[in-house]
Write a protein that holds these residues in place. Sequence first.
Motif, PDB file in Angstrom:
ATOM      1  N   CYS A 127     -11.021   1.974   2.028  1.00  0.00           N
ATOM      2  CA  CYS A 127      -9.790   1.794   2.798  1.00  0.00           C
ATOM      3  C   CYS A 127      -9.520   3.080   3.562  1.00  0.00           C
ATOM      4  O   CYS A 127      -9.437   4.154   2.967  1.00  0.00           O
ATOM      5  CB  CYS A 127      -8.626   1.472   1.883  1.00  0.00           C
ATOM      6  N   SER A 129      -6.948   4.082   4.879  1.00  0.00           N
ATOM      7  CA  SER A 129      -5.602   4.615   4.703  1.00  0.00           C
ATOM      8  C   SER A 129      -5.420   5.276   3.331  1.00  0.00           C
ATOM      9  O   SER A 129      -5.032   6.427   3.233  1.00  0.00           O
ATOM     10  CB  SER A 129      -4.595   3.491   4.912  1.00  0.00           C
ATOM     11  N   CYS A 130      -5.723   4.546   2.250  1.00  0.00           N
ATOM     12  CA  CYS A 130      -5.478   5.109   0.911  1.00  0.00           C
ATOM     13  C   CYS A 130      -6.758   5.614   0.245  1.00  0.00           C
ATOM     14  O   CYS A 130      -6.708   6.155  -0.856  1.00  0.00           O
ATOM     15  CB  CYS A 130      -4.788   4.083   0.014  1.00  0.00           C
ATOM     16  N   ARG A 132      -9.046   4.154  -1.261  1.00  0.00           N
ATOM     17  CA  ARG A 132      -9.598   3.445  -2.411  1.00  0.00           C
ATOM     18  C   ARG A 132     -10.865   2.709  -1.974  1.00  0.00           C
ATOM     19  O   ARG A 132     -11.090   2.468  -0.788  1.00  0.00           O
ATOM     20  CB  ARG A 132      -8.569   2.455  -2.968  1.00  0.00           C
ATOM     21  N   CYS A 165      -7.144  -1.930   3.070  1.00  0.00           N
ATOM     22  CA  CYS A 165      -7.051  -2.751   1.867  1.00  0.00           C
ATOM     23  C   CYS A 165      -5.807  -3.636   1.962  1.00  0.00           C
ATOM     24  O   CYS A 165      -4.994  -3.510   2.880  1.00  0.00           O
ATOM     25  CB  CYS A 165      -7.009  -1.880   0.620  1.00  0.00           C
ATOM     26  N   CYS A 168      -2.375  -1.755   2.316  1.00  0.00           N
ATOM     27  CA  CYS A 168      -2.101  -0.783   3.393  1.00  0.00           C
ATOM     28  C   CYS A 168      -1.815  -1.493   4.729  1.00  0.00           C
ATOM     29  O   CYS A 168      -2.099  -2.620   4.902  1.00  0.00           O
ATOM     30  CB  CYS A 168      -3.268   0.181   3.547  1.00  0.00           C
TER      31      CYS A 168
HETATM   32 ZN   LIG Z   1      -5.437   1.129   1.198  1.00  0.00          ZN
END
Ligand SMILES: [Zn+2]
Length: 168
Positions: A127, A129-130, A132, A165, A168
């Motif tokens: 992901c 953004s995060c 993961r 994900c 997000c």
């Molecule tokens: Zn994410």
Amino acid sequence: MSGSVIYCIDRQDLISEVSDAWPRFAEENGGVPDPAAVLGRSLWDFIVDEGNRSLYRCIIHEVRHKAESITIPFRCDSPTVERHMTMTVAPGSLGEIVFVTALQYAFDRRPLPVGGPAEEARTIVECESCHRLWAGRGWQNCWEVIRQGDIEIDDRPIKVLRTRCSNC
Ligand SMILES: [Zn+2]
């Protein structure tokens, strides 16, 4: 190769120490068997594949952040020997990291054709953004993914696909 190979990086990720077994380890892996060739250099000079860099960055960050060690199974093959190893990554008190690699078992393998299946990149989905990873059990922190053995660390390249994900 037998016994453990130990090396350390300082808080700036520069290689600060290698153990006596290191020269032989380097030679068997096609490197220069001279500690002077690596001491003071960045760990990242030696991990060129972008996917592997992501995994190592995550491991090192988490080990420092959690002040907790992790032991990971990994493969470190030479052209003629398949080596199954473990790598323990342990934190020091000043941000340094100690890597202890130990051979578990090894056997001779037939040489694989260059560019054959063993050289194919694996793909992981991250992901953007995060950060993961998706690795078969839903979106998880890369620490969990590595600890569960959902991503094998070895000498093959890893291709990272970036997406978003469900959170997000
Ligand atoms: Zn994410």
